[in-house]
Design an enzyme around this catalytic site. Structure first.
Site, PDB file in Angstrom:
ATOM      1  N   HIS A  56       0.822  -1.197   0.000  1.00  0.00           N
ATOM      2  CA  HIS A  56       0.000   0.000   0.000  1.00  0.00           C
ATOM      3  C   HIS A  56       0.866   1.261   0.000  1.00  0.00           C
ATOM      4  CE1 HIS A  56      -3.771  -2.244   1.637  1.00  0.00           C
ATOM      5  NE2 HIS A  56      -3.686  -2.286   0.325  1.00  0.00           N
ATOM      6  N   GLU A 141      -5.877  -7.529   3.907  1.00  0.00           N
ATOM      7  CA  GLU A 141      -5.363  -8.593   4.769  1.00  0.00           C
ATOM      8  C   GLU A 141      -6.502  -9.256   5.537  1.00  0.00           C
ATOM      9  OE1 GLU A 141      -2.855  -9.149   8.858  1.00  0.00           O
ATOM     10  OE2 GLU A 141      -2.223  -7.516   7.546  1.00  0.00           O
ATOM     11  N   CYS A 209       2.796  -7.491  13.597  1.00  0.00           N
ATOM     12  CA  CYS A 209       4.140  -7.853  13.165  1.00  0.00           C
ATOM     13  C   CYS A 209       5.204  -6.982  13.820  1.00  0.00           C
ATOM     14  CB  CYS A 209       4.240  -7.797  11.638  1.00  0.00           C
ATOM     15  SG  CYS A 209       4.522  -6.163  10.956  1.00  0.00           S
TER      16      CYS A 209
END
Length: 333
Positions: A56, A141, A209
């Site tokens: 993105h 996602e 993450c």
């Protein structure tokens, strides 16, 4: 690139300090995804299609498009038998099945950390749990993760959403999270899940993450002493938007910019210290260009504030790496 000249703005000539958050910009998953598209363009003589934006960021997508990548929204725009790259955000099994039916050569750019969340979704649903996915509706996602076990997964975004849950068996509840969420806000939602469902099954490791967490911690370390925060990233970049929100929650005005030309002179009025960071999908050179642009408004001193050094690397798919390359541990360090 045009900037305001010294006689066009009253703040010009004012010395400012720029605090550079570190880590910032590309993460290992983004670097891998970009390398995958680059490798496909170099190795394939036929057109290379990419489903959705590979990452993105408008600058990255624009650059790859100029080099020949063809970006499409859905697979029905890809001719049968063609090469298609799946984006770093992952896809649902239904998309993979369609690619098989269409005889497409698939090169999977899914971030390995997203793939781990998908695997957990399948495992949790397979043992009979209701899987609560904490994430933002409509994000690519999230759509991919929901598709792994659509009949067993429910999406929540807020604490209020948790209160509305009515699972068939309150003793068989698991949760997962989107990898690019705000750490503090996600903790509130997970806390509400734990309170509402004491038997909640927890994942063995965090789903947010390492790169998202590191960028938020790095910004948190400098935002309190800053008058303005600039985040380099595109509006559809979840982790970039979370950085803007983090700064604003700490009381420091923040702006999301795609590039240096987006800086507005009025933002700098009364500003002496600027926190500067970039989302995990924003190229490093855009940050350098922002520093140069700020120099057009007066003297700038730059101070790097690095909280940790990222050394994570992910291997490329087998068709795009040399036979001598050794597998890389996809776990974070």
């Amino acid at each position: 690139m045009a900037y305001v000249s010294s006689d066009e703005h009253e703040e010009n000539g004012v010395a400012r300090r720029v605090l550079l958050a570190g880590p910032r910009s590309f993460c290992a998953g983004v670097e891998r995804a970009i390398e995958i598209v680059e490798g496909a363009l170099e190795s394939r003589e036929t057109p290379v299609y990419v489903r959705k934006e590979i990452v993105h960021n408008a600058s990255v997508v624009g650059d790859l498009a100029q080099r020949g990548a063809i970006f499409v929204d859905e697979l029905d725009q890809v001719p049968n038998g063609s090469t298609v790259v799946f984006s770093a955000h992952g896809v649902s099994p239904a998309v993979r099945e369609e690619a098989d039916r269409r005889d497409l050569e698939v090169i999977d750019g899914t971030c390995p950390l997203v793939a781990k969340v998908h695997a957990k979704a399948r495992r949790f649903a397979g043992r009979g749990d209701t899987v609560v996915l904490v994430g933002h509706e409509g994000h690519e996602e999230v759509e991919g993760t929901l598709g792994e076990a659509p009949d067993s997964t429910v999406l929540v975004e807020t604490v209020e959403d948790v209160e509305k849950l009515s699972p068939a068996d309150a003793g068989r509840i698991s949760y997962l999270t989107q990898t690019t969420l705000a750490v503090d806000e996600t903790a509130e939602v997970v806390g509400a899940l734990r309170k509402r469902f004491p038997l909640l099954h927890e994942p063995s490791s965090e789903d947010i993450c390492y790169a998202t967490t590191n960028r938020q911690k790095a910004l948190n370390a400098i935002v309190a002493e800053s008058d303005l925060c600039l985040v380099v990233g595109s509006t559809n970049s979840s982790n970039s938007v979370r950085l803007v929100e983090l700064s604003r929650r700490q009381g420091t005005p923040a702006q999301l910019i795609d590039r240096a030309a987006d800086i507005r002179p009025e933002w700098l009025e009364g500003v002496r210290t600027i926190a500067l960071t970039a989302g995990a999908s924003a190229p490093h050179h855009l940050v350098t260009e922002v520093v140069t642009a700020l120099g057009e408004y007066g003297p700038v001193s730059v101070e790097e504030r690095e909280i940790t050094r990222e050394t994570v690397r992910f291997e490329l798919p087998s068709g795009l790496r040399g036979d001598t390359e050794q597998p890389t541990d996809s776990r974070t360090s």
